[in-house]
Design an enzyme around this catalytic site. Structure first.
Site, PDB file in Angstrom:
ATOM      1  CD  GLU A  79      -4.592  -5.697   2.676  1.00 28.57           C
ATOM      2  OE1 GLU A  79      -5.388  -4.917   3.241  1.00 28.57           O
ATOM      3  OE2 GLU A  79      -3.355  -5.661   2.877  1.00 28.57           O
TER       4      GLU A  79
ATOM      5  CD  GLU B 287      -3.015  -1.031   2.267  1.00 31.42           C
ATOM      6  OE1 GLU B 287      -2.707  -0.439   3.318  1.00 31.42           O
ATOM      7  OE2 GLU B 287      -4.125  -1.560   2.093  1.00 31.42           O
TER       8      GLU B 287
END
Length: 897
Positions: free
Chosen positions: A266, A197
């Site tokens: 995710e 991320e």
């Protein structure tokens, strides 16, 4: 359990040719680790390619340190039974290299054992090395010693950080290679991840951030792992790296290159909780809708974050203020039990997607059809040459699967597709593996609901003439009286040191403890006392900014506390004439784990630290001489362990003399019989930490969630966010804490609790965690069990089923049987689980039919049909079967016979 075909599918040996990296076949053959035949993994724009074949993959997120090694096989097996093809995990740098250059791969950090267990189950593994993981883990998974390297800057074009990062990533890749765990060696690892991320914060670093991304990609590829690498949330990932999506919905995500597949690393199936916060819940219907939409719109790999969340044992929880439980509302709960209906509904979804896999991998893209203002279809047809809306002539000539979606948040819709009408509930997707028959709709939940219970509750303070006390269940315990020991306030050992000024918390503690004591002496004159009386005021400790907890003590007595993330602290104090001992205790409750420059966040105090209200003006405490002490005496003497427990001066505790603050308590307890997960209820305590037989079960805190903000009913329809469908308002965020069975012995288990703010240890209890009540609600409008459909014919694309009758399936946990049917009604029952009610339409033999099918069994099935209940109780009305049953342990059931 999955069908026999599914099991064979998950355990087949694989051998495929990589389109990315070429290597000698002879070398791979000698490296075979025995889980699979050696196989390579590559990809194209459509999917990962395994054994030369595109695959549609569902993945289960499990973090190995959030469980014990003894729990791993069951977690993996339940993931596979639930229809997952892959296990995904982060690699936790802070656990593997707690001291620079000293690696640890044992116990819950035995990552090699974990990966091998995944491989032996016939599942694949996605290894997210990072090494930054976020994960609500302390310091984002970085070891705290990393911040002490002079000149280092995390996650940017900084040579010091890059050297350390590369060294660790290389160590993990080399370890996996040495253990022959990559796919081309016959192991389960099919994919790796570098960074995590970073795209969310990259702009904060400017050009240095862009340079860092390119370097990380190049470094990863040059390690020669020979499997694909991904970067999640990284839109500028280089061509050699697949960029992937994280979020609640990723059906609209497209990778940054046409040659990369659409991956969802995710899929947030819940959310984490913070002390004093409400508990998030994501409905199974919405989660299934998100997954179905992802595959409908071209996705090929999705991972549930989390499939099993587990527990933040010890001080591993990040934050600040994230709770010890990492349940995450996952399909497997914190203890490893099935969370129903989420687990079962997703299992059915995975089976439906598997029925479509032949068509999904045969098509380079879907044919999009507009079916209404908010209704649409995506059709996957094997020959990939579909013109307009005329699909009928292709049915039977090649594989064809379709997804019919209604994205209206409020209304059902009837749509026409290939000459047939289909009713689509709001916010749902219907899956048609053969473009004709609906086998699954995301809004129609046929899976049972399980209500978790706690049993064998027994306080640890009981003793009756030295004899054991027996519960009605037959489980026996022996409670010994509580003992306590006082933790000194302030300086307690020669390891303290004195300097002028306020030091940064982490620079002193190195995160070896949550606690840092600051001690100084303040002189108060007679004039100051008179001044306060005249003005009717009190002096005040004022600190511009603190994190996470400040406790103030004056002359050994608590003056008050403040907690928050960089909040101002203003604490009035009572000072005496002459010299006063002032102690400031700063505490961490999980280090920052997310954001740009979070290594600079630190802890403790910031800004001005002063005593205000003196006659001659404020006292600047930053100019005072301070004595520092790291940690607790009991902590560093390790009095929580069986070996060093007697180093404390323990005295017997009576119920009318429970000390209020900074006390250690201990007792012993017997392990409950059976195999049910064990929890300790600390709801009677305040804030602190607890250990069982030397194992740190985590921080506890009985902060209460706000009374408002929870929804009485949870509507799955519409986009989900973490503030939707919250529960537990007006109650402590967490009171029960997992004690893994492997940490317990038969008797004399040592429990040690450190309490900071005051509580009653006599009300602490041990509880068992299991599913006691199970409910089913299935109607004639439901579809037959997905698992009963045959896999599609690879030529004609046909699926088949012998019986279209819907069924209700009920199952207790392993070791339990259905003891009684507490409610059963075939007709038009009202209400929900634990609140079912009969209506005027009710088959009189409902209870008899269900009892005969289910009582005394671990699992049972009941057909939803008039014939099953000897007639139609109300003609012309869609009938529903509602059942509530009670599960008891098999041993209890046998003893009752």
């Amino acid at each position: 359990m999955g069908t026999m075909a599914e099991r064979r599918r998950n355990s087949l040996p694989f051998l495929l040719l990589s389109a990315i990296v070429h290597f000698a076949a002879a070398a791979t053959a000698t490296a075979n680790s025995g889980f699979f035949g050696p196989f390579n993994v590559s990809y194209d724009h459509r999917a990962l390619i395994i054994d030369g074949k595109r695959r549609m993959l569902n993945s289960a997120g499990i973090h190995y340190p959030r469980a014990t090694p003894e729990m791993w096989p069951d977690l993996i097996a339940k993931s596979k039974e639930g229809g997952a093809d892959v296990i995904q995990t982060y690699v936790f740098w802070s656990g593997h290299e707690p001291v620079r250059g000293q690696y640890y791969f044992e116990g819950s950090y035995d990552i090699v054992k974990f990966v091998k267990l995944v491989g032996s189950s016939g599942m694949y593994l996605h290894l997210r090395i990072g090494p930054y993981v976020c994960a609500e883990w302390n310091f984002g998974g970085f070891p705290v010693w990393l911040r002490d390297i002079p000149g280092i800057e995390f996650r940017t074009d900084n040579v010091l950080f890059k050297d350390e990062m590369e060294r660790f990533v290389r160590r993990i890749v080399d370890l996996m290679r040495e253990e022959m765990l990559f796919s081309w060696q016959g192991g389960p690892i099919i994919m790796l991840q570098v960074e995590n991320e970073y795209g969310n914060i990259e702009s904060s670093y400017g050009q240095r951030g862009k340079n860092y991304v390119k370097w990380a990609a190049r470094m990863a590829i040059e390690l020669g792992a020979r499997v694909p690498w991904v970067m999640c949330q990284q839109n500028d990932a280089p061509e050699t790296i697949i960029n992937a999506c994280n979020g609640y919905y990723c059906d609209g995500f497209k990778p940054n290159s046409h040659g990369k597949p659409t991956l969802w690393t995710e899929d947030w199936d819940g959310w984490y909780a913070s002390w004093g916060g409400r508990l998030p819940h994501r409905p199974a219907e919405d989660l299934a809708f998100a997954v179905a939409r992802f595959f409908e719109r071209g996705g090929s790999f999705q991972n549930y974050y989390m499939y099993f969340g587990g527990t933040n044992f010890g001080r591993t929880s990040g934050g600040p203020f994230y709770v010890t439980s990492y349940d995450y509302d996952a399909p497997l709960d914190e203890y490893g039990l099935l969370s129903q209906p989420k687990w079962g509904h997703l299992k059915d979804l995975h089976a439906a997607i598997k029925l479509c896999e032949v068509a999904l991998v045969a098509s380079d893209s879907a044919q999009y059809l507009k079916l209404g203002p908010k209704q649409e279809a995506h059709v996957y047809q094997g020959n990939n040459h579909i013109e307009g809306h005329n699909l009928t002539r292709y049915i039977g000539q090649g594989v064809c699967s379709a997804f019919l979606a209604n994205i209206d948040e409020h209304r059902s819709a009837t749509v026409h597709f290939l000459g047939q009408a289909y009713i689509l509930p709001p916010w749902s997707v219907s899956i048609l593996p053969d473009c004709r028959n609906v086998v699954f709709n995301t809004a129609k939940v046929a899976a049972q609901t399980s209500i978790k219970s706690t049993a064998n509750e027994l306080p640890l303070n009981f003793i009756v003439s030295g004899e054991k006390i027996k519960k009605s269940s037959g489980t026996s315990y022996f409670g010994k009286s509580w003992m306590w020991s006082q933790e000194p306030i302030g300086v307690w050992s020669p390891t303290n040191f004195t300097v002028e000024g306020i030091l940064e918390h982490l620079n002193v503690t190195k995160d070896l403890s949550d606690y840092l004591w600051h001690f100084t002496r303040i002189y108060v004159s007679e004039d100051d006392i008179a001044f306060w009386k005249e003005k009717d005021m009190r002096p005040t400790v004022s600190i511009d900014s603190i994190r996470d907890v400040l406790r103030v003590f004056v002359n050994g007595q608590s003056a008050g506390s403040t907690y928050g993330h960089w909040v101002k602290a203003v604490q009035p104090v009572d000072l005496l004439q002459g010299y006063n001992d002032l102690v400031l205790l700063s505490q961490t409750v999980g280090l920052q784990n997310y954001g740009a420059f979070f290594e600079k966040d630190g802890a403790g105090f910031r800004g001005k630290v002063k005593l205000t209200g003196f006659k001659d003006g404020d006292i600047d405490l930053a100019k005072s001489s301070w004595t520092y002490q790291v940690g607790l005496r009991g902590e560093f003497l390790k009095i929580y362990t069986t070996e060093d427990n007697e180093k404390a001066e323990w005295t017997y505790l009576t119920q009318d003399n429970v000390p209020s603050t900074f006390s250690w308590y201990k007792t012993y307890f017997d392990s409950p019989d059976g195999t049910d997960p064990v929890a300790i209820d600390l709801g009677s305590m305040g804030k602190g930490q607890a250990w069982v037989n030397g194992h740190h079960i985590g921080r506890y805190w009985t902060l209460v969630a706000p009374k408002g903000g929870c929804q009485p009913t949870c509507d799955y329809r519409g986009p989900y966010n973490s503030a939707k469908c919250r529960t537990n308002c007006g109650k402590p965020t967490q009171t029960r804490y997992h004690i893994p069975r492997s940490w317990l012995q038969g008797s004399d288990n040592l429990l040690v609790v450190f309490e900071e703010t005051g509580g009653n240890p006599f009300d602490i209890s041990i509880k068992l965690h299991f599913s006691e009540i199970i409910c089913g609600l299935v109607s004639e409008s439901h579809y037959p069990p997905v698992q009963k459909w045959s896999l599609p014919d690879s030529v004609g694309g046909r699926i088949s089923i012998n019986d279209m009758t819907p069924e209700m399936h009920l199952q207790c946990e392993d070791g339990y049987v259905i003891a009684s049917i507490e409610f059963a009604s075939y007709g038009t029952p009202a209400g929900g689980c634990q609140n079912f009610r009969k209506s005027s339409c009710h088959a009189p033999n409902s209870s008899l039919v269900v009892t005969k099918a289910c009582q005394g069994r671990n699992s049972c099935s009941v057909r939803i049909s008039n014939a099953e209940f000897d007639g139609d109780p109300c003609r012309g009305i869609v009938k529903t079967l509602a059942v509530q049953a009670k599960c008891i342990s098999s041993s209890e059931h046998l003893s009752a016979l």
